[in-house]
Write a protein that holds these residues in place. Structure first.
Motif, PDB file in Angstrom:
ATOM      1  N   GLY A  33      62.200 -11.585  24.742  1.00 35.61           N
ATOM      2  CA  GLY A  33      62.943 -11.911  23.526  1.00 35.61           C
ATOM      3  C   GLY A  33      64.006 -12.968  23.736  1.00 35.61           C
ATOM      4  N   LEU A  34      64.109 -13.538  24.933  1.00 38.39           N
ATOM      5  CA  LEU A  34      65.079 -14.605  25.202  1.00 38.39           C
ATOM      6  C   LEU A  34      64.843 -15.789  24.262  1.00 38.39           C
ATOM      7  CD1 LEU A  34      67.240 -15.973  27.084  1.00 38.39           C
ATOM      8  CD2 LEU A  34      65.297 -16.798  28.446  1.00 38.39           C
ATOM      9  N   LYS A  35      65.921 -16.281  23.636  1.00 39.38           N
ATOM     10  CA  LYS A  35      65.803 -17.414  22.720  1.00 39.38           C
ATOM     11  C   LYS A  35      66.386 -18.666  23.361  1.00 39.38           C
ATOM     12  CE  LYS A  35      65.799 -16.855  18.340  1.00 39.38           C
ATOM     13  NZ  LYS A  35      66.110 -16.634  16.915  1.00 39.38           N
ATOM     14  N   VAL A  36      65.733 -19.795  23.072  1.00 41.59           N
ATOM     15  CA  VAL A  36      66.124 -21.072  23.671  1.00 41.59           C
ATOM     16  C   VAL A  36      66.129 -22.137  22.579  1.00 41.59           C
ATOM     17  CG1 VAL A  36      65.581 -22.807  25.417  1.00 41.59           C
ATOM     18  CG2 VAL A  36      64.993 -20.402  25.825  1.00 41.59           C
ATOM     19  N   ALA A  37      67.149 -23.007  22.603  1.00 42.98           N
ATOM     20  CA  ALA A  37      67.191 -24.175  21.721  1.00 42.98           C
ATOM     21  C   ALA A  37      67.347 -25.413  22.595  1.00 42.98           C
ATOM     22  CB  ALA A  37      68.347 -24.077  20.735  1.00 42.98           C
ATOM     23  N   LEU A  38      66.466 -26.373  22.391  1.00 39.91           N
ATOM     24  CA  LEU A  38      66.572 -27.649  23.103  1.00 39.91           C
ATOM     25  C   LEU A  38      67.031 -28.713  22.111  1.00 39.91           C
ATOM     26  CD1 LEU A  38      66.206 -29.526  25.510  1.00 39.91           C
ATOM     27  CD2 LEU A  38      63.779 -29.744  24.887  1.00 39.91           C
ATOM     28  N   LEU A 224      70.674 -12.825  24.470  1.00 41.58           N
ATOM     29  CA  LEU A 224      71.072 -14.066  25.151  1.00 41.58           C
ATOM     30  C   LEU A 224      70.398 -15.262  24.478  1.00 41.58           C
ATOM     31  CD1 LEU A 224      72.398 -15.572  27.575  1.00 41.58           C
ATOM     32  CD2 LEU A 224      70.335 -15.028  28.898  1.00 41.58           C
ATOM     33  N   PHE A 225      71.159 -16.316  24.293  1.00 39.41           N
ATOM     34  CA  PHE A 225      70.666 -17.527  23.636  1.00 39.41           C
ATOM     35  C   PHE A 225      71.036 -18.721  24.509  1.00 39.41           C
ATOM     36  CE2 PHE A 225      71.395 -20.555  19.819  1.00 39.41           C
ATOM     37  CZ  PHE A 225      70.102 -21.049  19.913  1.00 39.41           C
ATOM     38  N   LEU A 226      70.029 -19.461  24.964  1.00 36.28           N
ATOM     39  CA  LEU A 226      70.266 -20.640  25.801  1.00 36.28           C
ATOM     40  C   LEU A 226      70.168 -21.897  24.950  1.00 36.28           C
ATOM     41  CD1 LEU A 226      68.042 -19.762  28.915  1.00 36.28           C
ATOM     42  CD2 LEU A 226      70.408 -19.085  28.446  1.00 36.28           C
ATOM     43  N   ILE A 227      71.244 -22.662  24.892  1.00 30.34           N
ATOM     44  CA  ILE A 227      71.237 -23.962  24.225  1.00 30.34           C
ATOM     45  C   ILE A 227      71.277 -25.021  25.324  1.00 30.34           C
ATOM     46  CG2 ILE A 227      72.376 -25.492  22.580  1.00 30.34           C
ATOM     47  CD1 ILE A 227      73.686 -23.022  21.347  1.00 30.34           C
ATOM     48  N   SER A 236      58.730 -28.828  31.049  1.00 31.63           N
ATOM     49  CA  SER A 236      59.358 -28.562  32.354  1.00 31.63           C
ATOM     50  C   SER A 236      60.380 -27.435  32.245  1.00 31.63           C
ATOM     51  CB  SER A 236      60.037 -29.831  32.881  1.00 31.63           C
ATOM     52  OG  SER A 236      59.101 -30.869  33.069  1.00 31.63           O
ATOM     53  N   LEU A 237      61.130 -27.413  31.160  1.00 28.76           N
ATOM     54  CA  LEU A 237      62.123 -26.362  30.940  1.00 28.76           C
ATOM     55  C   LEU A 237      61.454 -24.999  30.829  1.00 28.76           C
ATOM     56  CD1 LEU A 237      64.979 -25.337  30.200  1.00 28.76           C
ATOM     57  CD2 LEU A 237      64.471 -25.949  27.828  1.00 28.76           C
ATOM     58  N   LEU A 238      60.415 -24.909  30.007  1.00 26.52           N
ATOM     59  CA  LEU A 238      59.752 -23.623  29.798  1.00 26.52           C
ATOM     60  C   LEU A 238      59.023 -23.149  31.049  1.00 26.52           C
ATOM     61  CD1 LEU A 238      58.369 -23.968  26.154  1.00 26.52           C
ATOM     62  CD2 LEU A 238      60.503 -22.930  26.955  1.00 26.52           C
ATOM     63  N   LYS A 239      58.556 -24.071  31.865  1.00 22.14           N
ATOM     64  CA  LYS A 239      57.894 -23.699  33.107  1.00 22.14           C
ATOM     65  C   LYS A 239      58.863 -22.969  34.036  1.00 22.14           C
ATOM     66  CE  LYS A 239      55.139 -25.675  36.889  1.00 22.14           C
ATOM     67  NZ  LYS A 239      54.581 -26.934  37.465  1.00 22.14           N
ATOM     68  N   VAL A 240      60.080 -23.485  34.143  1.00 23.34           N
ATOM     69  CA  VAL A 240      61.101 -22.845  34.985  1.00 23.34           C
ATOM     70  C   VAL A 240      61.535 -21.511  34.374  1.00 23.34           C
ATOM     71  CG1 VAL A 240      63.474 -23.041  35.822  1.00 23.34           C
ATOM     72  CG2 VAL A 240      61.931 -25.000  35.982  1.00 23.34           C
ATOM     73  N   LEU A 241      61.737 -21.492  33.060  1.00 26.80           N
ATOM     74  CA  LEU A 241      62.176 -20.266  32.395  1.00 26.80           C
ATOM     75  C   LEU A 241      61.115 -19.175  32.468  1.00 26.80           C
ATOM     76  CD1 LEU A 241      64.008 -21.601  29.205  1.00 26.80           C
ATOM     77  CD2 LEU A 241      65.028 -20.396  31.147  1.00 26.80           C
ATOM     78  N   GLU A 242      59.849 -19.565  32.404  1.00 30.75           N
ATOM     79  CA  GLU A 242      58.776 -18.574  32.446  1.00 30.75           C
ATOM     80  C   GLU A 242      58.769 -17.819  33.761  1.00 30.75           C
ATOM     81  OE1 GLU A 242      53.890 -18.303  32.120  1.00 30.75           O
ATOM     82  OE2 GLU A 242      54.940 -20.134  31.506  1.00 30.75           O
ATOM     83  N   VAL A 243      59.033 -18.520  34.859  1.00 35.01           N
ATOM     84  CA  VAL A 243      59.073 -17.864  36.169  1.00 35.01           C
ATOM     85  C   VAL A 243      60.201 -16.838  36.209  1.00 35.01           C
ATOM     86  CG1 VAL A 243      59.483 -18.212  38.636  1.00 35.01           C
ATOM     87  CG2 VAL A 243      58.059 -19.840  37.362  1.00 35.01           C
TER      88      VAL A 243
END
Length: 676
Positions: A33-38, A224-227, A236-243
């Motif tokens: 459920g982690l949310k991310v905004a780029l 948690l919300f990552l901006i 590239s961002l999602l690849k690192v976050l997925e791990v």
């Protein structure tokens, strides 16, 4: 969700949308459920704003709303994590990742952790390490002792958090803020009135186990919300976050469960119906009466509208000689009188506050209108209420400013600082009287349109210079109050939250009558809180005496052996916290190559002599030599610097532009100005 989503392995990706020319993409982890905004922006720096929704409420037998748990955790996060259990290692690794260390802040409704690195490679190296600190910190006994609170060998209460709150708990601004929010949100179940930094009396009783429980409850991926802002490839961002996301989910089987309630979803209780406030006010001073010279200067010369030139032989207005007895009314006022410690008992602070709209689609437009109205009333020396309260012959106070906050139900505050104590009781009456005068005179649409134009110009310029600074707050507020519903289109909701230009366009459609009605509805027909904070020299002595008595009692209770034991515990904690970080751990994070950092493309243009440049924003930097000034003249430079844009301008012997016209013209034409 209504918006069509793309899918990349473990993350759902919402359709990209733009704020002016800045692309924004939202993503959500399917596992945690982690949310991310780029927020994509050109330039070398990539920044992180890792935001945790933190709510400080009283849970009997567990913790109190003033325990300062959000603030204590903000500090303890940086003392090490499960994989990197060393104090200061995060900052050292950040430096290796081309960053100037890390930072954080604690607000009423969230805690945010930040870092800015040069380039994508450095950022992605550091991101999992930062997340490990946020979601799996060590929170050791030793870290709590040094960073939060301890008693030293002299029986004194110390600790980084404790000393920080000791320095601000009894300031006039903090005490006025607490009284104000307590009156606006009196419900015991509402966390907006809480002291998230921690009251000193609560910090003295706080335990590390309470902090650990609070972390377990609030520091989880669903909360948690990552901006991320800057030049970053989404894949590239999602690849690192997925791990990292997968590792966390595997080690935390309950991830994504509803064991704990989501913060800030409880409705805010309405305020009790107020009684109509009435006051017979003896208006003995005309606070808006300028001195004769200023009155002369403010008469415009109709022969020169462009330069706002006026003649010195203008007629004077008559000063009222007798006191005016005025009947003032307001829909309802909750008055709070408090004291703050100060040896100087001549001046105090007053705060007026109102609740604003409930969070929702209409709130964004209403907030934009309220901000424009406040700018019209307060933003310069030529504004109606600034003239009345500050820029007058007998200044009522030293400064005024306003604050608009977005919560589940937001608020507006208007602060009056440096109020002479003989004027304190007149703050609210003079404010209501001033608003009635504004309504009586009518809204000056030429000036109002200038305020809107200036706000639009500044917003566009800021979006060009630093889009993150303009978008972080609305994105955070959306996450806190609108990001957990499932019956709305996520992208459409975000567009509305960030569409400042459309909100300003709606403001520009309003007439003078519309603005007058808006002012009346928001400030005169809505219940108001009035806080009067008065200085007290006796309170200084009382606080000092209470602190001395507490230390004497501590020394007596602990005795020599107990104090020595406290000193040993502190020394052991410091030794544990200051362990040397192994070199191999530091070197495990590679120093990225500067060749991969995305730099700005810089082009040089030169207009032809006599030609027209097409640059919308021009920066002018005039310089004046001061090396020939005398010592007295040098000392006067500071005063001259601070009044440079707020005094009259002489064009020749007979013509002068009054200070209000100078202020208005500079305000209208310049996006910003400064002097040093």
């Amino acid at each position: 969700r209504k918006g069509k989503m793309a899918h990349q392995n473990a993350f759902d990706i919402y359709p990209e949308f733009k704020v002016i020319d800045t692309p924004v993409t939202m993503c959500r982890s399917k596992k945690t459920g982690l949310k991310v905004a780029l927020v994509s922006a050109e330039g070398p720096m990539v920044s992180l704003y890792a935001t945790v929704a933190t709510e400080a409420i009283t849970k009997p037998g567990i913790y109190h709303c003033d325990d300062g748990l959000p603030h204590t955790l903000e500090h303890l996060i940086f003392l090490g994590s499960k994989k990197y259990p060393y104090k200061g290692i995060l900052d050292k690794l950040a430096n290796r990742s081309l960053a100037e260390g890390t930072n954080a802040w604690t607000d009423v409704d969230h805690t945010a952790y930040t870092v800015s690195t040069a380039g994508q490679e450095a950022f992605l190296n550091l991101l999992p390490i930062y997340l490990d600190h946020i979601l799996e910190p060590t929170i050791t006994d030793e870290g709590f002792i040094t960073e939060v609170h301890h008693v030293n060998e002299n029986g004194e209460n110390k600790g980084v958090v404790y000393c920080e709150m000791q320095g601000r708990e009894n300031t006039n601004s903090d005490l006025a803020e607490r009284a104000c929010l307590g009156a606006l949100f009196p419900d015991e179940k509402c966390g907006y009135k809480s002291e998230t930094g921690g009251a000193m009396c609560n910090l003295r009783e706080l335990s590390v186990d309470q902090v650990r429980r609070y972390h377990e409850e609030y520091y989880r991926p669903t909360n948690l919300f990552l901006i991320i802002t800057g030049d970053m490839e989404l894949s590239s961002l999602l690849k690192v976050l997925e791990v990292y996301d997968s590792e966390y989910a595997n080690s935390h089987p309950k991830t994504g469960s509803s064991e704990y309630d989501q913060p800030w979803l409880t409705p805010v209780s309405p305020l009790p119906s107020p009684n109509t406030w009435e006051k017979h006010w003896n208006k003995t001073t005309d606070w808006n009466q300028q001195d004769d010279e200023d009155e002369d200067e403010d008469e415009e010369d109709d022969t020169n509208d462009d330069s706002q030139v006026i003649k010195k032989d203008a007629e004077e207005e008559k000063e009222p000689n007798d006191a005016e007895k005025i009947m003032l009314t307001h829909v309802g006022v909750n008055e709070k009188k408090i004291e703050f410690p100060s040896e100087d008992e001549s001046c105090g602070t007053a705060v007026l506050a109102w609740r604003t709209e409930e969070f929702g689609d209409n709130m964004f437009q209403e907030k934009a209108k309220l901000d424009i109205l406040m700018r019209y009333l307060f933003d310069s020396a030529a504004s109606p209420l600034t003239k009345m309260f500050v820029e007058s012959k007998d200044a009522f106070c030293a400064d005024t400013f306003y604050a608009i906050e977005t919560f589940r139900v937001g608020y507006l505050q208007i602060w009056f600082e440096g109020v002479a104590m003989e004027n304190m009781e007149d703050v609210l009456p003079l404010f209501i009287y001033s608003l009635n005068n504004v309504l009586k005179d009518g809204i000056n649409m030429e000036r109002m349109n200038s305020v809107i134009t200036k706000k639009r110009r500044r917003y566009k310029s800021s979006m060009e210079d630093s889009p993150a600074d303009m978008l972080v707050t609305p994105l955070i507020k959306h996450f806190l109050y609108d990001g957990h519903t499932t019956d709305k289109d996520e992208v459409e909701s975000l567009k509305l939250a960030t569409d400042t230009i459309s909100h300003l366009q709606e403001c520009s459609k309003m007439t003078s009558e519309d603005w007058a009605q808006f002012l009346e509805d928001k400030l005169l027909k809505r219940a108001c809180v009035c806080v009067q904070a008065s200085p007290s020299a006796n309170l200084v002595q009382e606080l000092e005496r209470a602190n001395n008595e507490r230390e004497i009692l501590t020394r007596k209770t602990l005795g020599a052996k107990g104090l020595a034991a406290k000193a040993e515990v502190l020394e052991a904690a410091q030794k544990m916290n200051n362990r040397i970080i192994p070199e191999d751990i530091l070197k495990s994070v590679p120093i990225p190559s500067v060749k991969n950092i995305a730099m700005f493309d810089i082009n040089t243009f030169r207009t032809k002599v006599g030609g027209n440049g097409k640059f919308e924003i021009v920066r002018i930097h005039p310089n004046m030599s001061t090396h020939r000034l005398t010592k007295v003249e040098q000392e006067a430079r500071e005063f001259d610097k601070n009044t440079k844009f707020e005094t009259h301008v002489s064009f020749n012997e007979d013509q002068v532009a009054g200070h209000e016209n100078v202020v208005s013209k500079v305000d209208e034409e310049a996006r910003e100005f400064d002097k040093n």
